[in-house]
Design a protein around this motif. Structure first.
Motif, mmCIF file in Angstrom:
data_model
loop_
_atom_site.group_PDB
_atom_site.id
_atom_site.type_symbol
_atom_site.label_atom_id
_atom_site.label_comp_id
_atom_site.label_asym_id
_atom_site.label_seq_id
_atom_site.Cartn_x
_atom_site.Cartn_y
_atom_site.Cartn_z
ATOM 1 N N LEU A 126 -3.575 1.144 -3.623
ATOM 2 C CA LEU A 126 -4.115 2.227 -2.807
ATOM 3 C C LEU A 126 -5.387 1.713 -2.125
ATOM 4 O O LEU A 126 -5.961 0.712 -2.572
ATOM 5 N N PRO A 127 -5.833 2.364 -1.052
ATOM 6 C CA PRO A 127 -7.126 1.964 -0.474
ATOM 7 C C PRO A 127 -8.218 2.048 -1.535
ATOM 8 O O PRO A 127 -8.305 3.007 -2.284
ATOM 9 N N GLY A 128 -9.045 1.001 -1.630
ATOM 10 C CA GLY A 128 -10.065 0.938 -2.673
ATOM 11 C C GLY A 128 -11.468 1.047 -2.125
ATOM 12 O O GLY A 128 -11.697 1.476 -0.988
ATOM 13 N N ALA A 129 -12.420 0.651 -2.949
ATOM 14 C CA ALA A 129 -13.832 0.735 -2.590
ATOM 15 C C ALA A 129 -14.105 -0.054 -1.318
ATOM 16 O O ALA A 129 -13.716 -1.208 -1.198
ATOM 17 N N GLY A 130 -14.774 0.571 -0.377
ATOM 18 C CA GLY A 130 -15.119 -0.071 0.882
ATOM 19 C C GLY A 130 -14.079 0.088 1.969
ATOM 20 O O GLY A 130 -14.353 -0.242 3.129
ATOM 21 N N ALA A 131 -12.873 0.587 1.646
ATOM 22 C CA ALA A 131 -11.822 0.715 2.661
ATOM 23 C C ALA A 131 -12.232 1.688 3.763
ATOM 24 O O ALA A 131 -12.058 1.418 4.953
ATOM 25 N N LYS A 132 -12.809 2.820 3.335
ATOM 26 C CA LYS A 132 -13.221 3.820 4.317
ATOM 27 C C LYS A 132 -14.270 3.263 5.274
ATOM 28 O O LYS A 132 -14.228 3.499 6.488
ATOM 29 N N PRO A 181 8.949 1.142 15.528
ATOM 30 C CA PRO A 181 7.559 0.678 15.628
ATOM 31 C C PRO A 181 6.565 1.811 15.819
ATOM 32 O O PRO A 181 5.440 1.748 15.311
ATOM 33 N N ASP A 182 6.954 2.873 16.571
ATOM 34 C CA ASP A 182 6.012 3.974 16.778
ATOM 35 C C ASP A 182 5.724 4.712 15.478
ATOM 36 O O ASP A 182 4.619 5.221 15.276
ATOM 37 N N CYS A 183 6.686 4.727 14.548
ATOM 38 C CA CYS A 183 6.461 5.351 13.244
ATOM 39 C C CYS A 183 5.476 4.510 12.425
ATOM 40 O O CYS A 183 4.607 5.054 11.734
ATOM 41 N N GLN A 184 5.608 3.178 12.506
ATOM 42 C CA GLN A 184 4.674 2.317 11.782
ATOM 43 C C GLN A 184 3.266 2.471 12.344
ATOM 44 O O GLN A 184 2.284 2.523 11.592
ATOM 45 N N VAL A 185 3.144 2.580 13.662
ATOM 46 C CA VAL A 185 1.841 2.783 14.295
ATOM 47 C C VAL A 185 1.236 4.109 13.841
ATOM 48 O O VAL A 185 0.055 4.178 13.481
ATOM 49 N N ALA A 186 2.039 5.170 13.844
ATOM 50 C CA ALA A 186 1.534 6.490 13.436
ATOM 51 C C ALA A 186 1.102 6.492 11.972
ATOM 52 O O ALA A 186 0.109 7.130 11.606
ATOM 53 N N THR A 187 1.822 5.762 11.126
ATOM 54 C CA THR A 187 1.499 5.718 9.694
ATOM 55 C C THR A 187 0.175 4.992 9.457
ATOM 56 O O THR A 187 -0.668 5.451 8.671
ATOM 57 N N VAL A 188 -0.029 3.853 10.118
ATOM 58 C CA VAL A 188 -1.279 3.113 9.954
ATOM 59 C C VAL A 188 -2.450 3.913 10.529
ATOM 60 O O VAL A 188 -3.539 3.948 9.951
ATOM 61 N N HIS A 189 -2.225 4.582 11.644
ATOM 62 C CA HIS A 189 -3.280 5.423 12.223
ATOM 63 C C HIS A 189 -3.656 6.560 11.269
ATOM 64 O O HIS A 189 -4.836 6.859 11.066
ATOM 65 N N GLN A 190 -2.642 7.163 10.662
ATOM 66 C CA GLN A 190 -2.897 8.267 9.731
ATOM 67 C C GLN A 190 -3.666 7.782 8.508
ATOM 68 O O GLN A 190 -4.566 8.475 8.005
ATOM 69 N N LEU A 191 -3.351 6.585 8.025
ATOM 70 C CA LEU A 191 -4.032 6.044 6.853
ATOM 71 C C LEU A 191 -5.477 5.655 7.158
ATOM 72 O O LEU A 191 -6.384 5.949 6.372
ATOM 73 N N THR A 192 -5.693 5.001 8.298
ATOM 74 C CA THR A 192 -6.991 4.395 8.577
ATOM 75 C C THR A 192 -7.891 5.215 9.487
ATOM 76 O O THR A 192 -9.113 5.052 9.469
ATOM 77 N N GLY A 193 -7.304 6.078 10.310
ATOM 78 C CA GLY A 193 -8.084 6.797 11.304
ATOM 79 C C GLY A 193 -8.432 5.965 12.514
ATOM 80 O O GLY A 193 -9.154 6.413 13.410
ATOM 81 N N ILE A 194 -7.941 4.738 12.590
ATOM 82 C CA ILE A 194 -8.226 3.867 13.730
ATOM 83 C C ILE A 194 -7.251 4.188 14.861
ATOM 84 O O ILE A 194 -6.039 4.168 14.648
ATOM 85 N N THR A 209 0.835 -1.202 0.000
ATOM 86 C CA THR A 209 0.000 0.000 0.000
ATOM 87 C C THR A 209 0.868 1.250 0.000
ATOM 88 O O THR A 209 1.811 1.372 0.789
ATOM 89 N N MET A 210 0.537 2.184 -0.881
ATOM 90 C CA MET A 210 1.246 3.463 -0.939
ATOM 91 C C MET A 210 0.513 4.479 -0.075
ATOM 92 O O MET A 210 -0.718 4.605 -0.132
ATOM 93 N N THR A 211 1.277 5.218 0.734
ATOM 94 C CA THR A 211 0.669 6.188 1.648
ATOM 95 C C THR A 211 1.701 7.216 2.073
ATOM 96 O O THR A 211 2.880 7.110 1.739
ATOM 97 N N SER A 212 1.257 8.205 2.831
ATOM 98 C CA SER A 212 2.160 9.224 3.380
ATOM 99 C C SER A 212 2.694 8.754 4.725
ATOM 100 O O SER A 212 1.919 8.430 5.624
ATOM 101 N N VAL A 213 3.999 8.709 4.857
ATOM 102 C CA VAL A 213 4.652 8.387 6.129
ATOM 103 C C VAL A 213 4.974 9.702 6.820
ATOM 104 O O VAL A 213 5.641 10.559 6.237
ATOM 105 N N PRO A 214 4.502 9.909 8.048
ATOM 106 C CA PRO A 214 4.739 11.186 8.717
ATOM 107 C C PRO A 214 6.183 11.334 9.187
ATOM 108 O O PRO A 214 6.971 10.379 9.137
ATOM 109 N N TYR A 246 7.543 11.309 4.069
ATOM 110 C CA TYR A 246 7.646 11.027 2.639
ATOM 111 C C TYR A 246 6.425 10.242 2.189
ATOM 112 O O TYR A 246 5.648 9.727 3.012
ATOM 113 N N TYR A 247 6.250 10.115 0.898
ATOM 114 C CA TYR A 247 5.201 9.285 0.314
ATOM 115 C C TYR A 247 5.858 8.008 -0.172
ATOM 116 O O TYR A 247 6.805 8.048 -0.974
ATOM 117 N N GLY A 248 5.387 6.863 0.321
ATOM 118 C CA GLY A 248 6.036 5.616 -0.051
ATOM 119 C C GLY A 248 5.243 4.406 0.388
ATOM 120 O O GLY A 248 4.077 4.494 0.792
#
Length: 571
Positions: free
Chosen positions: A372-378, A206-219, A175-180, A194-196
């Motif tokens: 990229l996140p697709g239909a139904g991801a949100k 690990p805290d960077c990976q957590v922040a990235t997934v949170h930013q992508l998903t909002g969870i 999955t391509m996304t913005s890494v904070p 960066y975007y990657g």
């Protein structure tokens, strides 16, 4: 007749105090006991003396036995207590924990004060020790590597606030996304953002990976668990193997998984080969691997819950020892007590109400090997953030929770956005425009200054263009509450003062729309959803030429037939 003289003499003798001779009580010379009443009295006295001596001997023996038993019991208690303390300290000493920086958000309690649990489970491809180099390969040139590696497996594990259900959502590594912007507190590496590829964030901690997934998903995610190659091996061995099924003969020449069609029990290296196999299943991509990993985890959960696994002290010790050695966790889970409490919470959820799902994806228009996140991801993200179950009490898929329309698939390369800067920060429109085009949106995206300052960010769309607007909102983490339908055609994003920096909207929940119940039907429609109690499903072997043997491309089934000298993974 009696002689009167004899009787008179006897009376005279008694009057003079003479003693009348008594019957002898001792045995006669011939050894026979005396007869009559005298013999009975003698026997009684002898019996009483014997019983008294026996009681004395038994009392002494009993006291000695009680003293010995008491001493043994005391020693046993001390040894057991010492072993328990050693066991506890030993397991605690196994655990490697790292503090999180809090950028993953925090779970909110429900109306009864109960809090859900969200954990990011990561499988690292790092070769940070000799064992992982041997298992994963690739160290012949580089040697043992430093750092955390990449998160090739990422699963958000959600346990409901009332512990009645759970969801395990996989995020594909491609999955391509913005890494904070991140800094690894342990390794010292840092990035300005960066975007990657999403799995690369782990290289910054690990805290960077957590922040990235949170930013992508909002969870909200405030816990993590990281597992490496050797951890998968030791865990599968500790549970006595995991039962899996494959739909056809399969030989993945990359992960070295080789199995005949049907059901197998996998341990150790064979189990690792199964969960690593990317070319053996589905279309040969990371998406096919995600589904097979869900099958594996479902089988492991059933094994945990099966009779005997958690009631056998030896198995429990082996499992606990293997788990604590294999895992790196955040400090919120960094003790045996906390891990036991987590296991207890998960054990409360029946297998039929544990839902596995994969993040719906769409192809990245700039790179066919990325998604990229697709239909139904949100909808899937929001259902987890909203603490909504994806199953009913019977374990069937949950009914639609609202009248929200199912997400529609759109091609981001055909979506152009006009971005206007209504904040007081220079360059915000250009920054977000670049972020969108980097994510595959149209190069026709334009930027400008807003005609007036805006306190709140809004995304306005024309008639019939809500799916396109939602795609833009998903890409930027903008909640649906910020979307407005306008009278003019096209999409216009006005950046307000509530978004002064970053390329993902900075809400408390990371962008997930938790203002209303989500359409859970939409959440599972594109997510390959299944529950942990489904034991008869097989991993679908790829029908495509996804592997290579001796330089020749072939299907995994063809490779199995050609590699007769290669032992099967369950051999």
């Amino acid at each position: 007749m009696s002689d009167l003289r004899d009787a008179s003499a006897g009376r005279a003798a008694r009057r003079r105090g003479a003693q009348v001779p008594r019957q002898r009580t001792d045995k006669p010379a011939d050894g026979r006991p005396p007869g009559g009443r005298a013999g009975a009295r003698a026997a009684s006295r002898s019996s009483r003396r014997g019983n008294s001596r026996r009681r004395l001997r038994l009392t002494r023996r009993g006291r000695r036995a009680l003293r010995i038993a008491g001493t043994c019991l005391a020693v046993l208690v001390l040894v057991t207590a010492g072993a328990g303390w050693w066991f506890y300290e030993h397991l605690n000493g196994n655990i490697d924990s790292i503090a999180l920086d809090g950028r993953g958000g925090s779970e909110k309690p429900d109306a009864f004060g109960r809090t859900p649990i969200n954990i990011l489970v990561m499988g690292s491809d790092g070769r940070t020790n000799a064992a992982d180099c041997r298992l994963g390969g690739g160290c012949s040139k580089t040697g043992v590597q430093s750092g955390s590696g990449n998160a090739d497996v990422e699963m958000v594990v959600h346990i409901a606030a009332d512990r009645s259900n759970a969801t395990v959502m996989s995020v594909p590594r491609d999955t391509m996304t913005s890494v904070p912007a991140c800094k690894d507190s342990a390794g010292g590496t840092s990035t300005s953002g960066y975007y990657g590829q999403i799995n690369s964030a782990l290289s910054h901690g690990p805290d960077c990976q957590v922040a990235t997934v949170h930013q992508l998903t909002g969870i909200p995610i405030d816990h993590f668990v990281k597992l490496d190659f050797s951890g998968v091996v030791s865990m599968s061995n500790a549970v006595g193997g995991v039962d899996v099924c494959v739909s056809d003969n399969v030989y993945d020449t990359y992960s070295h998984l080789k199995l005949s069609k049907g059901t197998h029990t996998l341990k150790g290296v064979g189990a690792l080969a199964f969960v690593r196999s990317r070319h053996g299943f589905g279309d040969g991509s990371d998406l096919g691997r995600t589904v097979s990993q869900h099958l594996f985890l479902g089988a492991m959960i059933r094994k945990f819950k099966s009779a005997g696994t958690l009631t056998d002290p030896t198995k429990v010790y082996d499992l606990a020892d293997a788990a604590t050695k294999a895992l790196t966790v955040d400090d919120g889970l960094g003790s045996i007590g906390k891990l036991v409490a987590l296991a207890s919470d998960l054990d409360k959820v029946p297998a039929k109400r544990i839902t596995f799902a994969a993040m719906p994806t769409a192809p990245d228009p700039h790179n066919s090997d990325r998604v990229l996140p697709g239909a139904g991801a949100k909808a899937l993200f929001a259902s987890i953030a909203n603490d909504q179950s994806l199953t009913t009490d019977s374990g069937k898929k949950s009914a639609t929770a609202s009248a929200t329309p199912t997400a529609q698939a759109v091609d981001p390369s055909r979506i152009a956005v006009t971005i206007e800067n209504g904040s007081t920060v220079r360059g915000r429109a250009s920054e977000l425009g670049t972020a969108l085009t980097d994510k595959g949106f149209s190069q026709g995206t334009a930027t400008a200054n807003a005609p007036a300052a805006a306190a709140t960010t809004t995304l306005t769309y024309g008639a019939g263009q809500k799916p396109e607007a939602q795609a833009v909102a998903d890409a930027l983490g903008l909640p649906s509450s910020h979307l407005r339908q306008g009278s003019a055609d096209g999409l216009t994003l006005v950046v307000g003062g509530d978004w002064p920096s970053g390329t993902s909207y900075p809400s408390d929940n990371g962008g997930a729309d938790t203002s209303s119940p989500t359409d859970t039907h939409a959440a599972v429609s594109y997510a390959h959803a299944r529950t942990a109690d489904q034991s008869k499903s097989c991993a679908q072997v790829s029908p495509y030429k996804t592997v290579s043997l001796d330089g020749v491309g072939m299907t995994p089934a063809q490779a199995y037939a050609a590699a007769r000298d290669q032992p099967d993974s369950d051999a």
